[in-house]
Design an enzyme around this catalytic site. Structure first.
Site, PDB file in Angstrom:
ATOM      1  N   HIS A 306       0.853  -1.190   0.000  1.00 21.98           N
ATOM      2  CA  HIS A 306       0.000   0.000   0.000  1.00 21.98           C
ATOM      3  C   HIS A 306       0.886   1.236   0.000  1.00 21.98           C
ATOM      4  CE1 HIS A 306      -3.173   2.827   1.143  1.00 21.98           C
ATOM      5  NE2 HIS A 306      -4.011   1.875   0.763  1.00 21.98           N
ATOM      6  N   ASP A 363      -7.893  -5.344   0.035  1.00 23.90           N
ATOM      7  CA  ASP A 363      -8.342  -6.214  -1.070  1.00 23.90           C
ATOM      8  C   ASP A 363      -7.946  -7.668  -0.913  1.00 23.90           C
ATOM      9  OD1 ASP A 363      -7.538  -3.390  -2.977  1.00 23.90           O
ATOM     10  OD2 ASP A 363      -9.562  -4.163  -2.627  1.00 23.90           O
TER      11      ASP A 363
HETATM   12  C1  SDX Z   1      -6.189   0.085  -2.883  1.00 24.04           C
HETATM   13  O1  SDX Z   1      -4.449   4.616  -2.004  1.00 24.04           O
HETATM   14  C2  SDX Z   1      -5.384   3.978  -1.386  1.00 24.04           C
HETATM   15  O2  SDX Z   1      -5.803   4.355  -0.293  1.00 24.04           O
HETATM   16  C3  SDX Z   1      -5.958   2.783  -2.138  1.00 24.04           C
HETATM   17  C4  SDX Z   1      -6.976   1.932  -1.377  1.00 24.04           C
HETATM   18  C5  SDX Z   1      -8.246   2.704  -1.119  1.00 24.04           C
HETATM   19  O3  SDX Z   1      -8.964   2.332  -0.184  1.00 24.04           O
HETATM   20  O4  SDX Z   1      -8.572   3.619  -1.926  1.00 24.04           O
HETATM   21  O5  SDX Z   1      -6.423   1.529  -0.143  1.00 24.04           O
HETATM   22  C6  SDX Z   1      -7.367   0.698  -2.186  1.00 24.04           C
HETATM   23  O6  SDX Z   1      -5.929   0.434  -4.007  1.00 24.04           O
HETATM   24  C7  SDX Z   1      -5.330  -0.890  -2.126  1.00 24.04           C
HETATM   25  C8  SDX Z   1      -4.093  -1.362  -2.953  1.00 24.04           C
HETATM   26  C9  SDX Z   1      -4.586  -2.488  -3.871  1.00 24.04           C
HETATM   27  N1  SDX Z   1      -3.484  -2.868  -4.832  1.00 24.04           N
HETATM   28  C10 SDX Z   1      -2.879  -4.055  -4.740  1.00 24.04           C
HETATM   29  O7  SDX Z   1      -3.047  -4.873  -3.837  1.00 24.04           O
HETATM   30  C11 SDX Z   1      -1.947  -4.343  -5.917  1.00 24.04           C
HETATM   31  C12 SDX Z   1      -0.617  -4.881  -5.401  1.00 24.04           C
HETATM   32  N2  SDX Z   1       0.086  -3.799  -4.699  1.00 24.04           N
HETATM   33  C13 SDX Z   1       0.972  -2.947  -5.419  1.00 24.04           C
HETATM   34  O8  SDX Z   1       0.826  -2.866  -6.777  1.00 24.04           O
HETATM   35  C14 SDX Z   1       1.482  -1.748  -4.658  1.00 24.04           C
HETATM   36  O9  SDX Z   1       1.768  -2.168  -3.395  1.00 24.04           O
HETATM   37  C15 SDX Z   1       0.609  -0.514  -4.601  1.00 24.04           C
HETATM   38  C16 SDX Z   1       0.210  -0.052  -5.960  1.00 24.04           C
HETATM   39  C17 SDX Z   1      -0.600  -0.778  -3.788  1.00 24.04           C
HETATM   40  C18 SDX Z   1       1.429   0.575  -3.912  1.00 24.04           C
HETATM   41  O10 SDX Z   1       2.457   0.856  -4.750  1.00 24.04           O
HETATM   42  P1  SDX Z   1       3.536   1.991  -4.373  1.00 24.04           P
HETATM   43  O11 SDX Z   1       3.238   2.675  -3.117  1.00 24.04           O
HETATM   44  O12 SDX Z   1       3.744   2.836  -5.590  1.00 24.04           O
HETATM   45  O13 SDX Z   1       4.785   1.150  -4.065  1.00 24.04           O
HETATM   46  P2  SDX Z   1       5.761   0.585  -5.142  1.00 24.04           P
HETATM   47  O14 SDX Z   1       4.986   0.024  -6.307  1.00 24.04           O
HETATM   48  O15 SDX Z   1       6.793   1.624  -5.420  1.00 24.04           O
HETATM   49  O16 SDX Z   1       6.386  -0.637  -4.357  1.00 24.04           O
HETATM   50  C19 SDX Z   1       7.457  -0.421  -3.452  1.00 24.04           C
HETATM   51  C20 SDX Z   1       8.297  -1.674  -3.588  1.00 24.04           C
HETATM   52  C21 SDX Z   1       8.646  -2.012  -5.035  1.00 24.04           C
HETATM   53  O17 SDX Z   1       9.858  -2.716  -5.007  1.00 24.04           O
HETATM   54  P3  SDX Z   1      11.215  -1.876  -5.485  1.00 24.04           P
HETATM   55  O18 SDX Z   1      10.928  -1.351  -6.892  1.00 24.04           O
HETATM   56  O19 SDX Z   1      11.349  -0.734  -4.487  1.00 24.04           O
HETATM   57  O20 SDX Z   1      12.311  -2.888  -5.433  1.00 24.04           O
HETATM   58  O21 SDX Z   1       7.546  -2.814  -3.104  1.00 24.04           O
HETATM   59  C22 SDX Z   1       7.350  -3.734  -4.183  1.00 24.04           C
HETATM   60  C23 SDX Z   1       7.600  -2.988  -5.472  1.00 24.04           C
HETATM   61  O22 SDX Z   1       8.078  -3.886  -6.479  1.00 24.04           O
HETATM   62  N3  SDX Z   1       5.956  -4.171  -4.083  1.00 24.04           N
HETATM   63  C24 SDX Z   1       5.539  -5.422  -4.214  1.00 24.04           C
HETATM   64  C25 SDX Z   1       4.145  -5.354  -4.008  1.00 24.04           C
HETATM   65  N4  SDX Z   1       3.775  -4.097  -3.797  1.00 24.04           N
HETATM   66  C26 SDX Z   1       4.899  -3.361  -3.852  1.00 24.04           C
HETATM   67  N5  SDX Z   1       6.182  -6.568  -4.462  1.00 24.04           N
HETATM   68  C27 SDX Z   1       5.421  -7.684  -4.523  1.00 24.04           C
HETATM   69  N6  SDX Z   1       4.075  -7.714  -4.347  1.00 24.04           N
HETATM   70  C28 SDX Z   1       3.411  -6.560  -4.089  1.00 24.04           C
HETATM   71  N7  SDX Z   1       2.105  -6.580  -3.918  1.00 24.04           N
END
Ligand code: SDX
Length: 428
Positions: A306, A363
């Protein structure tokens, strides 16, 4: 608000930036005059360090796993309140009296029906259209039917449009489901609760009486509470930006629905259950965790991570508890729940997830409950949009009624070609 200042040294220029404090949470550096003073923009793609507005609706502390709506914790609201009451709280700022809640629920129930012409609108879609595509289309089309509540300068019209959106989303969502399964639309029954009415419109059939199961009604109502609002997430920011141009509320909410659909956002609940089903059995979990950690593999654990929560999403805690309640009430033994819990356990003990502070979010578990109740995965994000409509509407109202509100228009860091002369094709 405080009188602290931050000093920015830019070459031989020194700029003082006001520091503003809220009631709780991080201070903000007020950079509204920065470009005028320095000819510089700030640069923050993804808005990881940017406060886009002032708001009094929802507060999140991502490190502590805190979520408050108008100061009330999501734990207390999801345990003791109802979605109608939380909707009133988000819209009006205070918990309602018994009479206020009764009046509000009555008003909402009197807007649950859709203009009959809209039911033919559905017939333009293929039966296998994704329900979120239908939601984008039908909600956007509401502005073609409810012209008497599109004048955003009129607070009365804003209120009617807000009530119409909150009231009609369940009807529109249920109709999208009915259309996909080839069953007739079921009209609202205002004797039922907001959530009970939605369940009947979705799963009821004209051929027999539909009994709302109280445990299911309560669980779904709690799921709606958990999804009601969440500060300035991507879809809420989309609604605010659309609204900042003066677009009508129906068009703004349709824009929010479109943004929510993405798998990185509201689409994650559908993607998370599909992922759990693809994993299938606990012995496959290590393979998928390895994939999630592999930089060269685009696979991510859906329902994990998140932007704000760097601790457990408090909504996921409530959701996991609700899974147990619903599976027990429906006497459903879904092996996917065991896969989800073992996946969570392994991920939370894995250095990659610990170091990156990746926890289950709202989720991760919701799909297991929705599937147990009988919703197909394609309806999961529709339910998220249904519940989030009150948050979008409350945020939109807060923005529109802000006297300082102006159109949102970010700038950019330009790295493209500088000015050059056109060459006719024979000279290229
Ligand atoms: C919702 O914003 C909100 O409040 C949203 C929400 C709401 O109520 O409105 O809470 C609802 O959207 C919840 C999130 C649902 N999405 C997912 O579950 C999809 C999987 N999660 C990711 O795609 C990610 O965690 C996000 C999009 C939710 C957050 O992404 P960020 O903050 O931009 O973080 P990032 O993508 O930069 O990740 C940081 C690191 C990365 O690694 P590095 O590039 O630094 O090496 O963490 C890794 C990412 O690769 N990472 C994951 C991961 N999520 C982040 N690695 C594996 N699995 C994951 N799920």
């Amino acid at each position: 608000m405080t009188n602290k200042v931050a000093t920015l040294n830019l070459g031989d220029q020194q700029v003082e930036l006001p520091v503003i404090s809220g009631t709780v949470g991080p201070d903000v550096l007020d950079i509204r005059k920065l470009y005028g003073q320095t000819d510089c923009f700030t640069f923050d793609p993804g808005f990881t360090s940017t406060a886009s507005c002032e708001s009094q609706l929802t507060y999140i502390d991502g490190d502590q796993g805190v979520l408050l709506h108008r100061g009330y914790s999501i734990e207390e609201l999801s345990e003791q309140s109802s979605f109608m009451e939380v909707s009133y709280l988000l819209l009006n700022g205070e918990l309602p009296s018994k009479q206020e809640l009764s009046d509000f629920s009555y008003t909402i129930s009197r807007h649950t029906m859709l203009h009959e012409q809209l039911s033919t609108f559905y017939r333009g879609f293929r039966r296998d259209a994704h329900p979120m595509a239908i939601m984008c289309g039908v909600v956007g089309a509401l502005s073609a039917f409810y012209h008497d509540s599109t004048d955003i300068a009129d607070p009365v019209q804003r209120k009617i449009a807000s009530h119409r959106l909150i009231a009609k989303m369940p009807t529109i969502a249920a109709m999208a489901y009915k259309y996909s399964v080839g069953q007739p639309f079921i009209y609202p029954d205002n004797k039922l609760s907001y959530t009970g009415n939605f369940l009947r419109m979705t799963f009821g059939v004209p051929a027999e009486e539909y009994e709302v199961i109280p445990a299911v009604e309560k669980a779904l109502d709690r799921i709606f509470i958990l999804h009601a609002d969440h500060e300035q997430n991507a879809s809420t920011s989309t609604v605010r930006l659309a609204g900042s141009s003066g677009a009508n509320p129906f068009a703004c909410i349709a824009a929010g629905i479109a943004c929510l659909w993405g798998p990185a956002h509201g689409g994650a609940n559908e993607a998370a259950l599909n992922m759990l089903r693809e994993i299938g059995t606990p012995d496959k979990i290590p393979h998928y965790i390895a994939r999630a950690k592999d930089k060269n593999d685009p696979f991510r654990l859906m329902g994990f991570g998140h932007r704000v929560y760097k601790n457990y999403d408090p909504r996921a805690t409530v959701m996991q508890k609700t899974v147990r309640e619903v599976l027990a009430a429906l006497k459903v033994n879904d092996p996917i729940f065991e896969v989800a819990m073992q996946l969570e356990e392994m991920a939370l003990n894995d250095p990659y997830f610990i170091e990156k502070k990746l926890f289950p979010n709202v989720d991760f578990y919701s799909g297991i409950i929705l599937s147990a109740i009988g919703f197909p995965t394609t309806m999961f994000t529709v339910l998220f949009a249904l519940a989030r409509t009150v948050g979008w509407v409350a945020q939109w109202n807060e923005m529109i009624s802000d006297p300082g509100q102006k159109i949102g228009r970010p700038r950019q860091l330009y790295t493209g070609p500088t000015a050059r002369t056109y060459l006719p094709v024979e000279k290229r």
